[in-house]
Design a protein around this motif. Structure first.
Motif, PDB file in Angstrom:
ATOM      1  N   LEU A 143       0.838  -1.202   0.000  1.00  0.00           N
ATOM      2  CA  LEU A 143       0.000   0.000   0.000  1.00  0.00           C
ATOM      3  C   LEU A 143       0.874   1.252   0.000  1.00  0.00           C
ATOM      4  CD1 LEU A 143      -2.799  -0.838   2.611  1.00  0.00           C
ATOM      5  CD2 LEU A 143      -2.989  -0.799   0.105  1.00  0.00           C
ATOM      6  N   TYR A 144       0.419   2.242  -0.758  1.00  0.00           N
ATOM      7  CA  TYR A 144       1.148   3.500  -0.857  1.00  0.00           C
ATOM      8  C   TYR A 144       0.238   4.644  -0.433  1.00  0.00           C
ATOM      9  CZ  TYR A 144       4.273   0.608  -3.530  1.00  0.00           C
ATOM     10  OH  TYR A 144       5.128  -0.389  -3.893  1.00  0.00           O
ATOM     11  N   GLY A 145       0.848   5.638   0.198  1.00  0.00           N
ATOM     12  CA  GLY A 145       0.091   6.833   0.586  1.00  0.00           C
ATOM     13  C   GLY A 145       0.429   7.977  -0.346  1.00  0.00           C
ATOM     14  N   GLY A 146      -0.561   8.818  -0.625  1.00  0.00           N
ATOM     15  CA  GLY A 146      -0.322  10.023  -1.423  1.00  0.00           C
ATOM     16  C   GLY A 146      -1.001  11.202  -0.760  1.00  0.00           C
ATOM     17  N   MET A 147      -0.316  12.358  -0.767  1.00  0.00           N
ATOM     18  CA  MET A 147      -0.906  13.577  -0.215  1.00  0.00           C
ATOM     19  C   MET A 147      -0.809  14.700  -1.235  1.00  0.00           C
ATOM     20  SD  MET A 147       0.267  15.843   3.071  1.00  0.00           S
ATOM     21  CE  MET A 147       1.420  16.910   2.175  1.00  0.00           C
ATOM     22  N   GLU A 148      -1.957  15.248  -1.589  1.00  0.00           N
ATOM     23  CA  GLU A 148      -2.006  16.445  -2.435  1.00  0.00           C
ATOM     24  C   GLU A 148      -2.356  17.601  -1.518  1.00  0.00           C
ATOM     25  OE1 GLU A 148      -5.282  16.378  -5.193  1.00  0.00           O
ATOM     26  OE2 GLU A 148      -4.821  18.363  -5.974  1.00  0.00           O
ATOM     27  N   GLY A 149      -1.388  18.479  -1.292  1.00  0.00           N
ATOM     28  CA  GLY A 149      -1.601  19.578  -0.345  1.00  0.00           C
ATOM     29  C   GLY A 149      -1.835  20.879  -1.084  1.00  0.00           C
ATOM     30  N   GLY A 150      -3.080  21.237  -1.247  1.00  0.00           N
ATOM     31  CA  GLY A 150      -3.399  22.475  -1.955  1.00  0.00           C
ATOM     32  C   GLY A 150      -3.502  23.654  -1.008  1.00  0.00           C
ATOM     33  N   GLY A 151      -3.592  24.830  -1.550  1.00  0.00           N
ATOM     34  CA  GLY A 151      -3.698  26.046  -0.749  1.00  0.00           C
ATOM     35  C   GLY A 151      -5.039  26.168  -0.039  1.00  0.00           C
ATOM     36  N   LEU A 176       4.521  12.897  -1.126  1.00  0.00           N
ATOM     37  CA  LEU A 176       4.006  14.163  -0.605  1.00  0.00           C
ATOM     38  C   LEU A 176       4.063  15.221  -1.704  1.00  0.00           C
ATOM     39  CD1 LEU A 176       5.936  14.119   2.795  1.00  0.00           C
ATOM     40  CD2 LEU A 176       3.523  13.530   2.421  1.00  0.00           C
ATOM     41  N   ALA A 177       2.936  15.827  -1.999  1.00  0.00           N
ATOM     42  CA  ALA A 177       2.878  16.796  -3.107  1.00  0.00           C
ATOM     43  C   ALA A 177       2.132  18.061  -2.677  1.00  0.00           C
ATOM     44  CB  ALA A 177       2.200  16.151  -4.314  1.00  0.00           C
ATOM     45  N   PRO A 178       2.811  18.936  -1.915  1.00  0.00           N
ATOM     46  CA  PRO A 178       2.160  20.162  -1.469  1.00  0.00           C
ATOM     47  C   PRO A 178       2.270  21.287  -2.498  1.00  0.00           C
ATOM     48  CG  PRO A 178       4.266  19.893  -0.362  1.00  0.00           C
ATOM     49  CD  PRO A 178       4.126  18.739  -1.328  1.00  0.00           C
ATOM     50  N   PHE A 179       1.517  22.356  -2.230  1.00  0.00           N
ATOM     51  CA  PHE A 179       1.639  23.562  -3.061  1.00  0.00           C
ATOM     52  C   PHE A 179       3.012  24.185  -2.849  1.00  0.00           C
ATOM     53  CE2 PHE A 179      -0.012  25.072   1.007  1.00  0.00           C
ATOM     54  CZ  PHE A 179       0.695  26.238   1.231  1.00  0.00           C
ATOM     55  N   GLY A 180       3.447  24.995  -3.793  1.00  0.00           N
ATOM     56  CA  GLY A 180       4.775  25.582  -3.718  1.00  0.00           C
ATOM     57  C   GLY A 180       4.729  27.062  -3.392  1.00  0.00           C
ATOM     58  N   PRO A 181       5.860  27.720  -3.499  1.00  0.00           N
ATOM     59  CA  PRO A 181       7.147  27.140  -3.916  1.00  0.00           C
ATOM     60  C   PRO A 181       7.754  26.243  -2.837  1.00  0.00           C
ATOM     61  CG  PRO A 181       7.427  29.453  -3.301  1.00  0.00           C
ATOM     62  CD  PRO A 181       5.949  29.169  -3.235  1.00  0.00           C
ATOM     63  N   LEU A 182       8.530  25.246  -3.282  1.00  0.00           N
ATOM     64  CA  LEU A 182       9.140  24.282  -2.365  1.00  0.00           C
ATOM     65  C   LEU A 182      10.654  24.330  -2.455  1.00  0.00           C
ATOM     66  CD1 LEU A 182       7.018  21.058  -3.061  1.00  0.00           C
ATOM     67  CD2 LEU A 182       6.634  22.825  -1.339  1.00  0.00           C
ATOM     68  N   GLU A 183      11.292  23.909  -1.375  1.00  0.00           N
ATOM     69  CA  GLU A 183      12.747  23.697  -1.400  1.00  0.00           C
ATOM     70  C   GLU A 183      12.987  22.247  -1.831  1.00  0.00           C
ATOM     71  OE1 GLU A 183      16.001  23.868  -2.019  1.00  0.00           O
ATOM     72  OE2 GLU A 183      15.900  25.708  -0.811  1.00  0.00           O
ATOM     73  N   LEU A 184      13.485  22.079  -3.074  1.00  0.00           N
ATOM     74  CA  LEU A 184      13.682  20.727  -3.616  1.00  0.00           C
ATOM     75  C   LEU A 184      15.157  20.353  -3.741  1.00  0.00           C
ATOM     76  CD1 LEU A 184      11.001  20.650  -6.484  1.00  0.00           C
ATOM     77  CD2 LEU A 184      10.854  19.621  -4.218  1.00  0.00           C
ATOM     78  N   ASN A 185      16.040  21.257  -3.305  1.00  0.00           N
ATOM     79  CA  ASN A 185      17.469  20.974  -3.362  1.00  0.00           C
ATOM     80  C   ASN A 185      17.847  20.075  -2.183  1.00  0.00           C
ATOM     81  OD1 ASN A 185      20.223  20.941  -3.313  1.00  0.00           O
ATOM     82  ND2 ASN A 185      20.478  23.154  -3.057  1.00  0.00           N
ATOM     83  N   GLN A 186      18.250  18.828  -2.513  1.00  0.00           N
ATOM     84  CA  GLN A 186      18.495  17.861  -1.438  1.00  0.00           C
ATOM     85  C   GLN A 186      19.708  18.220  -0.588  1.00  0.00           C
ATOM     86  OE1 GLN A 186      17.604  13.886  -1.925  1.00  0.00           O
ATOM     87  NE2 GLN A 186      16.428  14.096  -3.798  1.00  0.00           N
ATOM     88  N   ASP A 187      20.556  19.121  -1.081  1.00  0.00           N
ATOM     89  CA  ASP A 187      21.716  19.528  -0.285  1.00  0.00           C
ATOM     90  C   ASP A 187      21.376  20.644   0.694  1.00  0.00           C
ATOM     91  OD1 ASP A 187      23.298  17.719  -1.650  1.00  0.00           O
ATOM     92  OD2 ASP A 187      23.723  19.160  -3.252  1.00  0.00           O
ATOM     93  N   SER A 188      20.195  21.198   0.553  1.00  0.00           N
ATOM     94  CA  SER A 188      19.833  22.315   1.427  1.00  0.00           C
ATOM     95  C   SER A 188      19.279  21.784   2.744  1.00  0.00           C
ATOM     96  CB  SER A 188      18.765  23.173   0.735  1.00  0.00           C
ATOM     97  OG  SER A 188      18.108  23.980   1.692  1.00  0.00           O
ATOM     98  N   ASP A 216       2.903  20.012  -6.128  1.00  0.00           N
ATOM     99  CA  ASP A 216       1.615  19.421  -6.536  1.00  0.00           C
ATOM    100  C   ASP A 216       1.479  19.328  -8.058  1.00  0.00           C
ATOM    101  OD1 ASP A 216       1.386  22.198  -6.732  1.00  0.00           O
ATOM    102  OD2 ASP A 216      -0.477  22.353  -5.567  1.00  0.00           O
ATOM    103  N   VAL A 217       1.907  20.374  -8.764  1.00  0.00           N
ATOM    104  CA  VAL A 217       1.738  20.335 -10.229  1.00  0.00           C
ATOM    105  C   VAL A 217       2.700  19.315 -10.862  1.00  0.00           C
ATOM    106  CG1 VAL A 217       3.301  22.254 -10.781  1.00  0.00           C
ATOM    107  CG2 VAL A 217       1.407  21.749 -12.303  1.00  0.00           C
ATOM    108  N   ASN A 218       3.849  19.084 -10.221  1.00  0.00           N
ATOM    109  CA  ASN A 218       4.759  18.045 -10.717  1.00  0.00           C
ATOM    110  C   ASN A 218       4.154  16.660 -10.494  1.00  0.00           C
ATOM    111  OD1 ASN A 218       6.548  19.972 -11.480  1.00  0.00           O
ATOM    112  ND2 ASN A 218       8.031  19.615  -9.853  1.00  0.00           N
ATOM    113  N   ALA A 219       3.480  16.489  -9.363  1.00  0.00           N
ATOM    114  CA  ALA A 219       2.792  15.218  -9.112  1.00  0.00           C
ATOM    115  C   ALA A 219       1.699  15.004 -10.156  1.00  0.00           C
ATOM    116  CB  ALA A 219       2.192  15.204  -7.706  1.00  0.00           C
ATOM    117  N   ALA A 220       0.971  16.063 -10.487  1.00  0.00           N
ATOM    118  CA  ALA A 220      -0.081  15.949 -11.500  1.00  0.00           C
ATOM    119  C   ALA A 220       0.521  15.553 -12.848  1.00  0.00           C
ATOM    120  CB  ALA A 220      -0.847  17.262 -11.618  1.00  0.00           C
ATOM    121  N   ALA A 221       1.652  16.154 -13.195  1.00  0.00           N
ATOM    122  CA  ALA A 221       2.328  15.802 -14.453  1.00  0.00           C
ATOM    123  C   ALA A 221       2.767  14.341 -14.416  1.00  0.00           C
ATOM    124  CB  ALA A 221       3.538  16.713 -14.677  1.00  0.00           C
ATOM    125  N   PHE A 222       3.312  13.918 -13.291  1.00  0.00           N
ATOM    126  CA  PHE A 222       3.783  12.536 -13.155  1.00  0.00           C
ATOM    127  C   PHE A 222       2.600  11.569 -13.238  1.00  0.00           C
ATOM    128  CE2 PHE A 222       5.628   8.886 -10.786  1.00  0.00           C
ATOM    129  CZ  PHE A 222       6.745   8.693 -11.580  1.00  0.00           C
TER     130      PHE A 222
END
Ligand SMILES: [Zn+2]
Length: 294
Positions: free
Chosen positions: A4-12, A58-70, A106-112
């Motif tokens: 089983l997999y969980g998905g979260m769409e976090g809109g504004g 996890l797919a929340p609204f942005g902008p997000l920090e997606l740089n894994q080094d940060s 969230d929009v990247n999750a929708a594209a995926f």
């Protein structure tokens, strides 16, 4: 037992959480309004704790920090949404779940999601999903992967030709005024015409102008990325009469410049509404959990 997999769409305005097998089959789902980060994320965590999950997307609204080094990776960046700037979404989930997790916009999750549920015999490897609603954003899939860079693409803020004689409306983007989002999101339509976009009749001139802006944005994306499919979703695109208008205007703008048979037909198989309807992002978040956490 099936994983089983969980998905979260976090809109504004609302959050959707779902649990399923990752193949589009959802066995449980909940939705609730977006309030404070504490309250909203706790509700999501309580929901997922009912299940033994293999991974979470996890797919929340942005902008997000997606740089894994940060050190801020996994959190929301500066946002005008009250209380949510720098909310550490991934960190909060990691404190509760020792599971693989995927984290993206969230929009990247929708594209995926849209990409993932394409018929596999179509041999498509690139797709752009544009959401046109309260905000405008685009998720880009190339070679089956979600495109990131410095952060994530912000195609909603591209500049478009703006004929101020035809359309004197200055735009509403707080950063740029008359960028794509500033001219063409739902609130811009409402402000320009003095009534909410969803109350404008089908034959109102608003829609021809809206199709103009969207067609210019779509044409720019075709020139830049040459995607094999463009999906247009979000509240504004529920006006399905926009689709033939946009296709026609894209053909006019491109003027037969792109040497592909796709560009000489009606484009009805190229510029499309979401195959997953309003569920692209939540199904995409579950697909992220299944396919991007290996
Ligand atoms: Zn802007």
């Amino acid at each position: 037992m099936e994983e089983l997999y969980g998905g979260m769409e976090g809109g504004g305005t609302k959050f959707v959480c779902a649990v399923g097998t990752g193949l589009g089959e959802i066995i449980d789902e909940t939705r609730f309004p977006t309030t404070t980060p504490d309250e909203t994320l706790d509700r999501a965590i309580v929901f997922f704790k009912k299940y033994t999950l293999t991974a979470i997307g996890l797919a929340p609204f942005g902008p997000l920090e997606l740089n894994q080094d940060s050190p801020a990776f996994g959190s929301i960046a500066s946002t005008p949404k009250s209380g949510w700037s720098h909310a550490d979404i991934l960190g909060r989930f990691r404190a509760h779940f020792n599971l693989p997790m995927a984290f993206d916009l969230d929009v990247n999750a929708a594209a995926f999601g849209e990409y993932h549920w394409l018929p596999k015999n179509r041999r498509l490897f690139s797709l752009v999903y544009i959401t046109i609603g309260t905000g405008i954003g685009a998720g880009v899939i190339v070679n089956g992967k979600v495109v990131h860079g410095l952060t994530h693409p912000e195609a909603g803020h591209m500049r478009l030709p703006h004929d101020r004689h035809k359309d004197p409306f200055p735009g509403i983007c707080p950063f740029h005024g008359d960028c794509f989002e500033g001219l063409a999101n739902g609130p811009a339509i409402g402000k320009r015409w003095g009534q909410p976009a969803d109350t404008l009749p089908e034959d109102h001139p608003a829609w021809d102008l809206e199709a103009d802006y969207i067609a210019h944005a779509v044409s720019n994306i075709i020139y830049m990325l040459s995607p094999q499919r463009i999906v247009l979703g979000g509240g504004v695109m529920e006006r399905l009469q926009l689709f033939p208008l946009i296709r026609l205007k894209v053909r006019e703008i491109l003027n037969d410049y792109i040497a592909s048979p796709t560009m000489t037909g009606s484009m009805s198989g190229y510029i499309l509404p979401p195959g997953l309807g309003k569920r692209s992002a939540i199904l995409g978040a579950m697909a992220m959990a299944k396919y991007l956490t290996k």
